[in-house]
Design an enzyme around this catalytic site. Structure first.
Site, mmCIF file in Angstrom:
data_model
loop_
_atom_site.group_PDB
_atom_site.id
_atom_site.type_symbol
_atom_site.label_atom_id
_atom_site.label_comp_id
_atom_site.label_asym_id
_atom_site.label_seq_id
_atom_site.Cartn_x
_atom_site.Cartn_y
_atom_site.Cartn_z
ATOM 1 N N ARG A 1 -10.931 11.425 -3.055
ATOM 2 C CA ARG A 1 -9.960 11.453 -1.962
ATOM 3 C C ARG A 1 -10.016 12.811 -1.269
ATOM 4 O O ARG A 1 -10.052 13.839 -1.944
ATOM 5 C CB ARG A 1 -8.547 11.234 -2.526
ATOM 6 C CG ARG A 1 -8.100 9.798 -2.446
ATOM 7 C CD ARG A 1 -6.820 9.570 -3.174
ATOM 8 N NE ARG A 1 -5.762 10.530 -2.871
ATOM 9 C CZ ARG A 1 -4.551 10.506 -3.427
ATOM 10 N NH1 ARG A 1 -4.251 9.572 -4.305
ATOM 11 N NH2 ARG A 1 -3.647 11.389 -3.112
ATOM 12 N N ARG B 1 -10.549 12.755 -10.505
ATOM 13 C CA ARG B 1 -10.191 11.434 -9.985
ATOM 14 C C ARG B 1 -11.182 10.941 -8.917
ATOM 15 O O ARG B 1 -11.540 11.670 -8.016
ATOM 16 C CB ARG B 1 -8.783 11.512 -9.374
ATOM 17 C CG ARG B 1 -8.354 10.249 -8.674
ATOM 18 C CD ARG B 1 -6.869 10.135 -8.603
ATOM 19 N NE ARG B 1 -6.254 11.095 -7.705
ATOM 20 C CZ ARG B 1 -4.932 11.207 -7.561
ATOM 21 N NH1 ARG B 1 -4.117 10.453 -8.264
ATOM 22 N NH2 ARG B 1 -4.436 12.087 -6.728
ATOM 23 N N LYS C 1 1.063 7.658 -12.014
ATOM 24 C CA LYS C 1 1.934 6.608 -11.461
ATOM 25 C C LYS C 1 1.117 5.382 -11.032
ATOM 26 O O LYS C 1 1.480 4.247 -11.336
ATOM 27 C CB LYS C 1 2.715 7.134 -10.243
ATOM 28 C CG LYS C 1 3.570 8.358 -10.537
ATOM 29 C CD LYS C 1 4.368 8.794 -9.318
ATOM 30 C CE LYS C 1 3.545 9.258 -8.131
ATOM 31 N NZ LYS C 1 2.816 10.520 -8.314
ATOM 32 N N ARG D 1 10.280 10.526 -2.115
ATOM 33 C CA ARG D 1 9.685 11.821 -2.421
ATOM 34 C C ARG D 1 10.591 12.981 -2.034
ATOM 35 O O ARG D 1 10.233 14.128 -2.225
ATOM 36 C CB ARG D 1 8.372 11.956 -1.659
ATOM 37 C CG ARG D 1 7.141 11.961 -2.530
ATOM 38 C CD ARG D 1 5.952 11.993 -1.597
ATOM 39 N NE ARG D 1 4.745 12.454 -2.201
ATOM 40 C CZ ARG D 1 3.838 11.654 -2.766
ATOM 41 N NH1 ARG D 1 4.036 10.374 -2.856
ATOM 42 N NH2 ARG D 1 2.719 12.167 -3.234
ATOM 43 N N ARG E 1 0.259 20.166 -2.573
ATOM 44 C CA ARG E 1 0.961 18.946 -3.003
ATOM 45 C C ARG E 1 1.847 19.226 -4.211
ATOM 46 O O ARG E 1 2.955 18.704 -4.311
ATOM 47 C CB ARG E 1 -0.036 17.831 -3.305
ATOM 48 C CG ARG E 1 -0.546 17.157 -2.026
ATOM 49 C CD ARG E 1 -1.854 16.434 -2.216
ATOM 50 N NE ARG E 1 -1.825 15.424 -3.243
ATOM 51 C CZ ARG E 1 -2.891 14.996 -3.910
ATOM 52 N NH1 ARG E 1 -4.079 15.508 -3.642
ATOM 53 N NH2 ARG E 1 -2.782 14.069 -4.814
#
Ligand code: ADP
Length: 218
Positions: free
Chosen positions: A164, A127, A13, A88, A175
């Site tokens: 992160r 990531r 996203k 969400r 998550r």
């Protein structure tokens, strides 16, 4: 153009939002980025959000909705926006509909970005973010040696990459579970409103961008 990008963590996203900003000159509104900024600045709101984020749970609706209300009130959203990571859950989606109805600016399109579970985990593990300019890269597609030559626009040096804190294995599992339980129901919610388009979000970034643009046109 008022768009929601809907997809699991790691579905791309944020990456695709960056490309849409350039293409359509409308801002990206990422609740994850807004929350991370609040945490980094140690604001009271950030302090409240920090624990839920570190555990991979959703931050309380009232916090997130307050941020969104404020952000949507800014003038750069007049010609549209890309919502990334919001809404969400159903309560957030209903609140958003109300907010936008009040200003007669309803959502136009919701694009669901589909990526296999195994690919999501792989992408999240690779990531990294630049501490200085915030650019997000993936070590799977951009190995460190290819990034060595790239200059950070903020420092003029190589990017300083960090992972992160919520991209660790345990938090990622939570998550993904939260996505299934709370966010996935939004697919039916927006389908019922006639706003939903779905794309295959696996493969090359540019290929996914082309599919996304097609979905926005169609
Ligand atoms: P990702 O899409 O990779 O999970 P985000 O940056 O969108 O990453 O979100 C990171 C974290 O911020 C989430 O796990 C959650 O704790 C919090 N968060 C972001 N957006 C929302 C939201 N709309 N409602 C509640 N919590 C949110």
């Amino acid at each position: 153009m008022r768009i929601v990008l809907l997809g699991a963590p790691g579905s791309g996203k944020g990456t695709q939002s960056q490309r849409l900003i350039e293409r359509f000159h409308i801002p990206q509104i990422s609740t994850g980025d807004l929350l991370r900024a609040a945490v980094a600045h140690g604001t009271p709101l950030g302090l409240q959000a920090k624990e839920a984020m570190a555990a991979g749970r959703l931050v309380a609706d009232e916090i997130v909705l307050g941020m969104i209300r404020e952000r949507l009130g800014e003038p750069d959203t007049r010609d549209g926006f890309i919502l990334d990571g919001f809404p969400r859950n159903i309560a957030q989606a209903r609140a958003l509909d109300e907010m936008l109805a009040q200003v007669d600016q309803p959502l136009e399109t919701v694009v669901q970005m589909n990526v296999d579970y195994s690919e999501l985990s792989r992408r999240i593990a690779g990531r990294r973010t630049c501490t200085d300019c915030g650019k997000v890269v993936n070590l799977l597609t951009s190995p460190p040696e290819t990034l060595e030559h790239e200059r950070c626009p903020k420092t003029g040096q190589s990017h300083r990459l960090y992972q992160r804190p919520d991209d660790n294995e345990a938090t990622v599992a939570e998550r993904l579970r939260v996505y299934e339980a709370q966010t996935r129901p939004l697919i039916d919610y927006y389908r019922d409103q006639g706003l939903l388009r779905s794309i295959d979000a696996e493969g090359d970034v540019a290929v996914v961008s082309a599919r996304l643009e097609q979905a926005l046109k169609g």
